[in-house]
Design a protein around this motif. Structure first.
Motif: not given
Ligand SMILES: [Zn+2]
Length: 317
Positions: A257-259, A292-294, A313, A315, A317
């Motif tokens: 993910g984002p992190n 965000g995007r995963y 992908r 998302t 949110q």
């Protein structure tokens, strides 16, 4: 018209007396490895054991054709056209059988809704498991290569939606991938295909995401995957749906993910399976999932080698 052109015309309309004259076209409106796959080849082993034309195990005892499978029931419902692999005359057909009927109801009618096309000179093709009510040909009709015959279904003895295509000569099954049954590594020029579909010894059908471990029924139906999940989802789960797997194959699943990496795991498969799925996931902590995007990746490994990989992908949110 020159003599040569006239001769070529006569030859091209003649019956395929020799196997070399027979060329099969791909029989479906789908792309192998994307929205369909070859689930089972013809069994080349006369004993109780089973072996495909590459001397591997993507077949089962007594299987007399090639199975082209759709990923799920949603693809079948959307409609995938079956097309004549070779020209001929419709010799027989059956329609009216239910898709997905219990096996006990299909005894003696294992092909389900099907069409047999006489190619001449003792050759014929048979198309099985078509969708009820989808047949678009009649007995005695002349068929050109590529003509629509019906839609992929799950009628007859079929555990999943697929087209079973048989080729026979004088009643005997012939494997178009290796008509002479000569070796474990036949040259592409010796097959009976216009374009020989590439061999894949098993692979991935789909991958997907959910907020719980989905049921196998949902995956087979094609409604397990969620492209979007809320930041308060109870868990993030990635699953991979595979075919033709062997004992000790590894399914590697990862979700980032984002992190950074959310979860990543190698799952070793304990036994050979025609189709199966594996899922891994992570429960939500007290904080929400970062929006965000995963990116998800599923990789199938055999003896340490990658034999298939799919990415997707999600998302949040
Ligand atoms: Zn079959």
């Amino acid at each position: 018209m020159s003599v040569r052109a006239a001769l070529a015309l006569i030859l091209s309309s003649a019956s395929p007396a020799l196997a070399e004259d027979l060329q099969l076209a791909f029989p479906l409106d789908c792309t192998l490895g994307q929205d369909c796959h070859i689930q089972q080849y013809m069994d080349r082993d006369p004993s109780a054991a089973a072996q495909d034309y590459r001397c591997s195990g993507l077949t089962y005892g007594g299987h007399k054709g090639t199975d082209f499978a759709l990923p799920d029931l949603a693809a079948m419902a959307a409609g995938v056209t079956v097309r004549a692999a070779a020209p001929g005359v419709v010799k027989g057909l059956r329609d009216g059988m239910q898709d997905g009927a219990p096996l006990a109801q299909v005894q003696g009618r294992e092909c389900g809704n099907g069409v047999v096309i006489d190619l001449g000179a003792g050759w014929e093709t048979q198309y099985c498991h078509l969708k009820r009510g989808s047949l678009s040909v009649v007995e005695g009709q002349e068929i050109a290569v590529g003509d629509a015959i019906g839609l992929v279904g799950q009628s007859g003895k079929a555990a999943f939606p697929h087209l079973h295509l048989s080729l026979r000569h004088n009643g005997e099954p012939v494997d178009p991938f290796d008509p002479e049954g000569s070796s474990c590594d036949v040259e592409p020029s010796k097959t009976l295909w216009q374009d020989t579909p590439p061999y894949r010894p098993g692979g991935l059908i789909t991958l997907g995401f959910a907020d719980h471990v989905p049921t196998y029924a949902d995956i087979k139906a094609g409604n397990a995957n969620r492209g979007t999940l809320p930041t308060n989802a109870p868990a993030l789960v990635i699953y991979g749906y595979s075919y033709g797997t062997q004992k000790n194959d590894v399914l590697r699943l990862s979700l980032a993910g984002p992190n950074g990496t959310v979860i990543e795991k190698d799952v070793q498969l304990e036994k050979p399976q025609a189709q199966s799925f594996r899922a891994i996931g992570k429960r939500a902590a007290s904080a929400a999932w970062p929006a965000g995007r995963y990116d998800g990746t599923v990789t199938l490994l055999r003896d340490g080698r990658v034999i298939d990989e799919k990415t997707g992908r999600l998302t949040v949110q």
